[in-house]
Design a protein around this motif. Sequence first.
Motif, PDB file in Angstrom:
ATOM      1  N   VAL A  75      12.355   1.400 -27.625  1.00 49.84           N
ATOM      2  CA  VAL A  75      11.754   2.525 -26.893  1.00 49.84           C
ATOM      3  C   VAL A  75      12.836   3.547 -26.533  1.00 49.84           C
ATOM      4  CG1 VAL A  75      10.655   3.225 -24.715  1.00 49.84           C
ATOM      5  CG2 VAL A  75       9.762   1.254 -25.984  1.00 49.84           C
ATOM      6  N   TYR A  76      13.976   3.048 -26.045  1.00 48.98           N
ATOM      7  CA  TYR A  76      15.067   3.974 -25.711  1.00 48.98           C
ATOM      8  C   TYR A  76      15.530   4.724 -26.964  1.00 48.98           C
ATOM      9  CZ  TYR A  76      15.476   1.202 -21.382  1.00 48.98           C
ATOM     10  OH  TYR A  76      15.246   0.546 -20.203  1.00 48.98           O
ATOM     11  N   THR A  77      15.567   4.012 -28.086  1.00 47.49           N
ATOM     12  CA  THR A  77      16.003   4.657 -29.330  1.00 47.49           C
ATOM     13  C   THR A  77      15.010   5.735 -29.747  1.00 47.49           C
ATOM     14  OG1 THR A  77      17.069   2.598 -30.009  1.00 47.49           O
ATOM     15  CG2 THR A  77      16.693   4.233 -31.726  1.00 47.49           C
ATOM     16  N   ARG A  78      13.695   5.403 -29.661  1.00 44.31           N
ATOM     17  CA  ARG A  78      12.676   6.417 -29.990  1.00 44.31           C
ATOM     18  C   ARG A  78      12.884   7.674 -29.146  1.00 44.31           C
ATOM     19  NH1 ARG A  78       6.895   5.517 -27.484  1.00 44.31           N
ATOM     20  NH2 ARG A  78       8.215   6.103 -25.718  1.00 44.31           N
ATOM     21  N   ASP A  79      13.214   7.471 -27.877  1.00 44.13           N
ATOM     22  CA  ASP A  79      13.361   8.595 -26.951  1.00 44.13           C
ATOM     23  C   ASP A  79      14.784   9.152 -26.921  1.00 44.13           C
ATOM     24  OD1 ASP A  79      10.692   8.252 -26.410  1.00 44.13           O
ATOM     25  OD2 ASP A  79      11.010   7.142 -24.533  1.00 44.13           O
ATOM     26  N   ASN A  80      15.597   8.701 -27.881  1.00 40.79           N
ATOM     27  CA  ASN A  80      16.959   9.220 -27.996  1.00 40.79           C
ATOM     28  C   ASN A  80      17.775   9.003 -26.713  1.00 40.79           C
ATOM     29  OD1 ASN A  80      19.032  10.417 -29.433  1.00 40.79           O
ATOM     30  ND2 ASN A  80      18.507  12.487 -28.759  1.00 40.79           N
ATOM     31  N   PHE A  81      17.516   7.855 -26.047  1.00 39.24           N
ATOM     32  CA  PHE A  81      18.242   7.495 -24.824  1.00 39.24           C
ATOM     33  C   PHE A  81      18.189   8.634 -23.795  1.00 39.24           C
ATOM     34  CE2 PHE A  81      19.694   4.559 -27.974  1.00 39.24           C
ATOM     35  CZ  PHE A  81      19.831   3.374 -27.277  1.00 39.24           C
ATOM     36  N   THR A  82      17.014   9.233 -23.708  1.00 36.99           N
ATOM     37  CA  THR A  82      16.845  10.388 -22.834  1.00 36.99           C
ATOM     38  C   THR A  82      15.684  10.144 -21.876  1.00 36.99           C
ATOM     39  OG1 THR A  82      17.645  11.843 -24.590  1.00 36.99           O
ATOM     40  CG2 THR A  82      16.369  12.886 -22.836  1.00 36.99           C
ATOM     41  N   CYS A  83      15.884  10.446 -20.607  1.00 34.21           N
ATOM     42  CA  CYS A  83      14.793  10.359 -19.629  1.00 34.21           C
ATOM     43  C   CYS A  83      13.728  11.374 -20.022  1.00 34.21           C
ATOM     44  CB  CYS A  83      15.311  10.641 -18.224  1.00 34.21           C
ATOM     45  SG  CYS A  83      13.963  10.811 -17.025  1.00 34.21           S
ATOM     46  N   MET A  84      12.506  10.904 -20.195  1.00 32.30           N
ATOM     47  CA  MET A  84      11.431  11.768 -20.673  1.00 32.30           C
ATOM     48  C   MET A  84      10.845  12.646 -19.557  1.00 32.30           C
ATOM     49  SD  MET A  84      10.766  11.705 -23.987  1.00 32.30           S
ATOM     50  CE  MET A  84      12.511  11.739 -24.332  1.00 32.30           C
ATOM     51  N   TYR A  85      11.464  12.604 -18.388  1.00 28.27           N
ATOM     52  CA  TYR A  85      11.021  13.510 -17.323  1.00 28.27           C
ATOM     53  C   TYR A  85      12.052  14.590 -17.016  1.00 28.27           C
ATOM     54  CZ  TYR A  85       7.251  10.193 -16.739  1.00 28.27           C
ATOM     55  OH  TYR A  85       6.166   9.400 -16.978  1.00 28.27           O
ATOM     56  N   CYS A  86      13.320  14.206 -16.933  1.00 29.97           N
ATOM     57  CA  CYS A  86      14.331  15.217 -16.562  1.00 29.97           C
ATOM     58  C   CYS A  86      15.273  15.543 -17.718  1.00 29.97           C
ATOM     59  CB  CYS A  86      15.122  14.763 -15.342  1.00 29.97           C
ATOM     60  SG  CYS A  86      16.202  13.350 -15.659  1.00 29.97           S
ATOM     61  N   ALA A  87      15.049  14.904 -18.885  1.00 29.33           N
ATOM     62  CA  ALA A  87      15.807  15.233 -20.103  1.00 29.33           C
ATOM     63  C   ALA A  87      17.285  14.861 -20.035  1.00 29.33           C
ATOM     64  CB  ALA A  87      15.650  16.715 -20.474  1.00 29.33           C
ATOM     65  N   THR A  88      17.659  13.956 -19.124  1.00 28.31           N
ATOM     66  CA  THR A  88      19.054  13.519 -19.060  1.00 28.31           C
ATOM     67  C   THR A  88      19.277  12.397 -20.059  1.00 28.31           C
ATOM     68  OG1 THR A  88      18.962  13.956 -16.701  1.00 28.31           O
ATOM     69  CG2 THR A  88      20.879  12.750 -17.497  1.00 28.31           C
ATOM     70  N   ARG A  89      20.371  12.491 -20.829  1.00 29.96           N
ATOM     71  CA  ARG A  89      20.715  11.446 -21.785  1.00 29.96           C
ATOM     72  C   ARG A  89      21.589  10.425 -21.072  1.00 29.96           C
ATOM     73  NH1 ARG A  89      23.482  10.271 -26.878  1.00 29.96           N
ATOM     74  NH2 ARG A  89      21.806   9.613 -28.270  1.00 29.96           N
ATOM     75  N   LEU A  90      21.233   9.150 -21.181  1.00 23.97           N
ATOM     76  CA  LEU A  90      21.908   8.114 -20.407  1.00 23.97           C
ATOM     77  C   LEU A  90      22.127   6.864 -21.246  1.00 23.97           C
ATOM     78  CD1 LEU A  90      19.694   8.472 -17.216  1.00 23.97           C
ATOM     79  CD2 LEU A  90      22.143   8.940 -17.317  1.00 23.97           C
ATOM     80  N   PRO A  91      23.120   6.026 -20.855  1.00 21.87           N
ATOM     81  CA  PRO A  91      23.239   4.718 -21.517  1.00 21.87           C
ATOM     82  C   PRO A  91      22.058   3.832 -21.150  1.00 21.87           C
ATOM     83  CG  PRO A  91      24.810   4.912 -19.708  1.00 21.87           C
ATOM     84  CD  PRO A  91      24.139   6.249 -19.837  1.00 21.87           C
ATOM     85  N   ALA A  92      21.791   2.837 -21.983  1.00 23.22           N
ATOM     86  CA  ALA A  92      20.638   1.955 -21.781  1.00 23.22           C
ATOM     87  C   ALA A  92      20.643   1.343 -20.381  1.00 23.22           C
ATOM     88  CB  ALA A  92      20.634   0.853 -22.835  1.00 23.22           C
ATOM     89  N   SER A  93      21.842   1.067 -19.864  1.00 23.37           N
ATOM     90  CA  SER A  93      21.928   0.407 -18.558  1.00 23.37           C
ATOM     91  C   SER A  93      21.408   1.290 -17.433  1.00 23.37           C
ATOM     92  CB  SER A  93      23.374   0.013 -18.275  1.00 23.37           C
ATOM     93  OG  SER A  93      24.198   1.158 -18.336  1.00 23.37           O
TER      94      SER A  93
END
Length: 174
Positions: A75-93
């Motif tokens: 799921v994180y990979t599909r979303d490019n490790f990006t929060c789908m609300y604020c568009a911040t890219r983050l590590p999986a942790s």
Amino acid sequence: MGKRTLVLTPWYFPHKVVSWQTAVTMMYLGKVDVLVSYSEELRSPSTTIKTPAVLRLKKKVITVKRGVRFSRLNVYTRDNFTCMYCATRLPASELTFDHVLPRSRGGATRWENIVSACHPCNRKKGNRTPEQAGMDPLRRPYRPQTLPMLPPRIDLETVPDEWRAFCEALPQTG
Ligand SMILES: [Zn+2]
């Protein structure tokens, strides 16, 4: 000797890590260019070569996988490790699952109802629907047919010096 070899895509991105034996086979098959060698030599009765440290594939490689199963990392990979609300890219942790329609309202845990979210956005949305929270996901969640293959997990603290320059572009997926 347990040296390992980093294999890059034709566009110089880390693709996988292989044993030196596999690396030597790839060299003899003409599939790769040698970019960096270790100082250690490999000897056979007929030749001596330096142990390959970094290879680059000559031909394009397949970097997507098919038949994607539902999992946190996918799921994180599909979303490019990006929060789908604020568009911040983050590590999986630092990401979590968000049920777009909350579980308390019958929302299912499946591709079409799950997005990646940072913890603050997940807490802010809470048990509300997107309408109630005024928080629409940036993209409607979907079941992917394919996903990009993740680059190998390489710990930058412990990589051989010979690999270092090629690993700096790697996202730290934590
Ligand atoms: Zn967020």
